[in-house]
Write an enzyme that holds these catalytic residues in place. Structure first.
Site, PDB file in Angstrom:
ATOM      1  CG  HIS A  67      -3.253  -3.621   3.483  1.00  0.00           C
ATOM      2  ND1 HIS A  67      -2.272  -2.911   4.137  1.00  0.00           N
ATOM      3  CD2 HIS A  67      -3.929  -2.726   2.727  1.00  0.00           C
ATOM      4  CE1 HIS A  67      -2.334  -1.635   3.800  1.00  0.00           C
ATOM      5  NE2 HIS A  67      -3.342  -1.489   2.943  1.00  0.00           N
ATOM      6  CD  GLU A  83      -0.405  -5.343   6.011  1.00  0.00           C
ATOM      7  OE1 GLU A  83      -0.449  -5.982   4.941  1.00  0.00           O
ATOM      8  OE2 GLU A  83      -0.659  -4.127   6.096  1.00  0.00           O
ATOM      9  CB  CYS A  91      -0.963  -0.041   1.187  1.00  0.00           C
ATOM     10  SG  CYS A  91      -2.265   1.194   1.068  1.00  0.00           S
TER      11      CYS A  91
END
Lengths: 81, 222
Positions: free
Chosen positions: B194, B196, B85
């Site tokens: 994302h 994570e 990002c």
């Protein structure tokens, strides 16, 4: 004291959703003059005295390296009287 | 195996990124934007957020942070770097990756679970996936529309440097549905969604994001 202005605009081929949103808002307020709107950034840089050619070269460099992203934007440097 | 996670002023996702690194099996090492030392890390993650408030352009000021000078140098020598990002934006501004991320085509800030397809599983960040594997991870950005000129796009396509594409309707106007790309060497990867935030099903839409963090371990062990 002089003022150096750097105008940064998205390149013509890059989509400008903000400009499009402004263009769409204008007629809602009764402003019917615009066929298109592009939105950019303006930097006003003040320096002591009149700018030397060397200083203007430095500003050009800063515009290329930091103030604009040459991948998507063009810039114009000018001295404002 | 030490993976650095950089925190800039305004970074949001450094803790999740560090946690994902640990769950992936590596040691997470916090790096500060002002650090003049990479602390002997083997790889670096640039997490998401709003570094330097997104002032000027997203990632434009982070590029000049002291730690980034070391990251750029190490990346050019082949160290694996993953930018997620805002991290992707920083990598583009740093010219480690081509192109630029611009305002979402519909102007809305997106925050949703997004299906993507891994289209290059040969990078140190994607080798845990099957070629063509479809995964669901969160997408949350205001400026995630990947843009580049036609020549660059042809090069990315021709050299297999697109690593992930959005599935279905284009969420943000990215050219050719690009969700992530890699550099010519393949060690630097930028990804808009994302992984994570998707390392277990309790807190994410899937655990499929973990693949990015187990990949780096595979790459290092090889």
């Amino acid at each position: 004291m002089a003022k150096i202005v750097v105008d940064v605009m998205l390149k013509p081929e890059i989509l400008d959703p903000q400009g499009n949103a402004v263009a769409a808002a204008l007629p809602r307020l009764g402003f019917t003059f615009a066929t298109s709107v592009r939105q950019g950034k303006r930097f006003e840089i003040e320096i002591d005295g009149e700018p030397t050619p060397a200083q203007l070269t430095e500003v050009e460099k800063a515009a290329e390296v930091l103030l604009s992203n040459p991948v998507i934007e063009n810039y114009v440097v000018r001295v404002e009287k | 195996m030490r993976v650095g996670v950089i925190t800039f002023p305004g970074t949001l996702d450094d803790r999740d990124a560090a946690r994902a690194v640990v769950v992936g099996g590596a040691e997470a090492v916090s790096l500060w934007h002002g650090d003049a030392d990479l602390k002997s890390v083997d790889a670096v993650v640039l997490p998401g957020g709003f570094s330097y408030g997104d002032y000027l352009r997203c990632g434009a000021i982070s590029r000049f942070a002291p730690v980034m000078q070391l990251v750029i140098e190490a990346a050019n020598k082949g160290m694996p770097v993953l930018g997620i990002c805002n991290g992707f934006q920083v990598l583009c501004e740093s010219h480690l990756l081509p192109g630029a991320l611009t305002r979402n085509a519909d102007l809305h800030f997106l925050c949703r679970d997004q299906e993507i397809e891994i289209v290059n599983n040969q990078t140190p960040w994607t080798n845990s996936f099957k070629q063509g594997q479809q995964i669901v991870i969160p997408l949350k950005n205001g400026e995630g529309s990947f843009q580049c000129d036609d020549q660059t796009l042809a090069m990315l396509e021709g050299e297999g440097r697109i690593i992930a594409r959005y599935i279905g309707e284009n969420p943000n106007g990215s050219r050719n549905l690009i969700a992530g790309i890699t550099n010519a060497k393949g060690n630097v990867v930028g990804l808009m969604p994302h992984p994570e935030h998707a390392i277990n099903e309790l807190t994410g839409p899937s655990a499929q994001g973990l693949g990015f963090f187990t990949s780096i371990l595979n790459a290092m062990v090889k």
